[in-house]
Scaffold this motif. Sequence first.
Motif, PDB file in Angstrom:
ATOM      1  N   ARG A  69      72.288  33.731 -27.173  1.00 47.43           N
ATOM      2  CA  ARG A  69      72.019  34.286 -28.500  1.00 47.43           C
ATOM      3  C   ARG A  69      70.746  33.669 -29.089  1.00 47.43           C
ATOM      4  O   ARG A  69      69.979  34.343 -29.780  1.00 47.43           O
ATOM      5  N   GLU A  70      70.503  32.382 -28.787  1.00 47.74           N
ATOM      6  CA  GLU A  70      69.349  31.681 -29.349  1.00 47.74           C
ATOM      7  C   GLU A  70      68.030  32.184 -28.764  1.00 47.74           C
ATOM      8  O   GLU A  70      66.968  32.020 -29.392  1.00 47.74           O
ATOM      9  N   VAL A  71      68.073  32.754 -27.555  1.00 44.44           N
ATOM     10  CA  VAL A  71      66.817  33.156 -26.904  1.00 44.44           C
ATOM     11  C   VAL A  71      66.654  34.668 -26.852  1.00 44.44           C
ATOM     12  O   VAL A  71      65.735  35.169 -26.188  1.00 44.44           O
ATOM     13  N   MET A  72      67.503  35.416 -27.557  1.00 45.19           N
ATOM     14  CA  MET A  72      67.339  36.862 -27.579  1.00 45.19           C
ATOM     15  C   MET A  72      65.956  37.281 -28.109  1.00 45.19           C
ATOM     16  O   MET A  72      65.357  38.226 -27.573  1.00 45.19           O
ATOM     17  N   PRO A  73      65.393  36.609 -29.122  1.00 47.33           N
ATOM     18  CA  PRO A  73      64.036  36.986 -29.545  1.00 47.33           C
ATOM     19  C   PRO A  73      63.010  36.834 -28.419  1.00 47.33           C
ATOM     20  O   PRO A  73      62.102  37.665 -28.289  1.00 47.33           O
ATOM     21  N   VAL A  74      63.137  35.791 -27.596  1.00 48.06           N
ATOM     22  CA  VAL A  74      62.208  35.588 -26.476  1.00 48.06           C
ATOM     23  C   VAL A  74      62.362  36.717 -25.461  1.00 48.06           C
ATOM     24  O   VAL A  74      61.370  37.259 -24.947  1.00 48.06           O
TER      25      VAL A  74
END
Length: 421
Positions: A69-74
Amino acid sequence: MDTREATRLLKGVRAAALAGDRPPAAPRPEIAESWRRMLAGGVHPDRDARSRLLSASETEERRQVSPLREVMPVLREGLLPALDEALHIMVVADADGRLLWREGHRSILRKADRLGFAVGADWDEAVVGTNGVGTALVTRRPVQVFSAEHFVSSHHDWTCAGAPVHDPRDGRLLGVVDVSGPLATMHPATLAWVSSVARLAERELRVRHLESLERLRAVGAPLLARLPGRAAVVDPHGWTAAVTGLAPADRVALPKGLGPGPVWVAQLGDCVAEPLPGGWLLRLAEARGAAPAVSRVVLDLSGSRSWSATVYGAAGSWSQELSPRHAELLFLLAETPRGRSAAELAGELFGDPTRTVTVRAELSRVRRHLAGVLTHRPYRFAEDVEVELIRPADPARLLPHSTAPAVIRARLGRGGAPVVP
């Protein structure tokens, strides 16, 4: 090779493999290994064994606890701008093969739905055969699957490229990012592209980990300066933030289920573990005192825009700033020493006792910083911890942002009428 010609060739290769005959060409090694697993596992070559879709609440619960969830923007920034949204979809699955996120144009999403490529679906290799999600999970390597390389024939009109994402803190497999589309979208460079974006996601997780160690060091170093003897401050995965009286080590192997109190750590020996925001203080045996790890918590809700929890223990005290949601939850728990279930907290927080997924996810985050202070089943402050609640002088100013029914009642006073200052 022309796409149609390649498809015909691969179908011949697959048919020969199923019949035990000599194939017109050798399948790629990773595909051949996957087919052998499918044949040994009894996967039907013409239909997959669809399992139940996760419900919306089950999917959301998995999303909330997944580090992905923390790296979905990446992942979105690395893949979506270059995708032809009408032809490709991006999916992100967890380590069980469950699809948690899916993005693309509405028309291609409808085609994916007919294939069972939907949010909440199980794309484990043993369920749907050789595919870019499940096979990457098994091999733990990037894999591209084209047309009839899919073991199950219903997937032959698609091509997919998936790459695993690992947690840099402990090497744990977190899931797979995959780009899929119809046969015409196949390109040999797709796999390298998806793999590169997966590595960017791992790098982002590594940067976040280093930042969390810096925050832990800022809390732990002053505590160590006041302690006699030997001690170490480590994060939940054992990575070292600070030490005193010890040779520094990058990482300490922590026992499973670590909690406050006496504990034996292989690299350190007998220790006492005390919770810190984002980690643990490990005091070696000779520095151990009789005082409990955590004895008192002061919950300061007197401010209008900032709130904090200050924890007092044998090694001293530390404070944790609280988000608005976490301030609400801790207020509810401080008001009810016996504790509350997730459903009770959801009712008091949202006026809707069914919103337990959100409550559990938020309390999971709170307990990462307040380990040893909060317990669950039911959720409450630990019995041996003294809790002091500091309210604003004017009850009407308690958590002014909050619309929680329980907080609104507290502002009005026990009788339900507004409290006049």
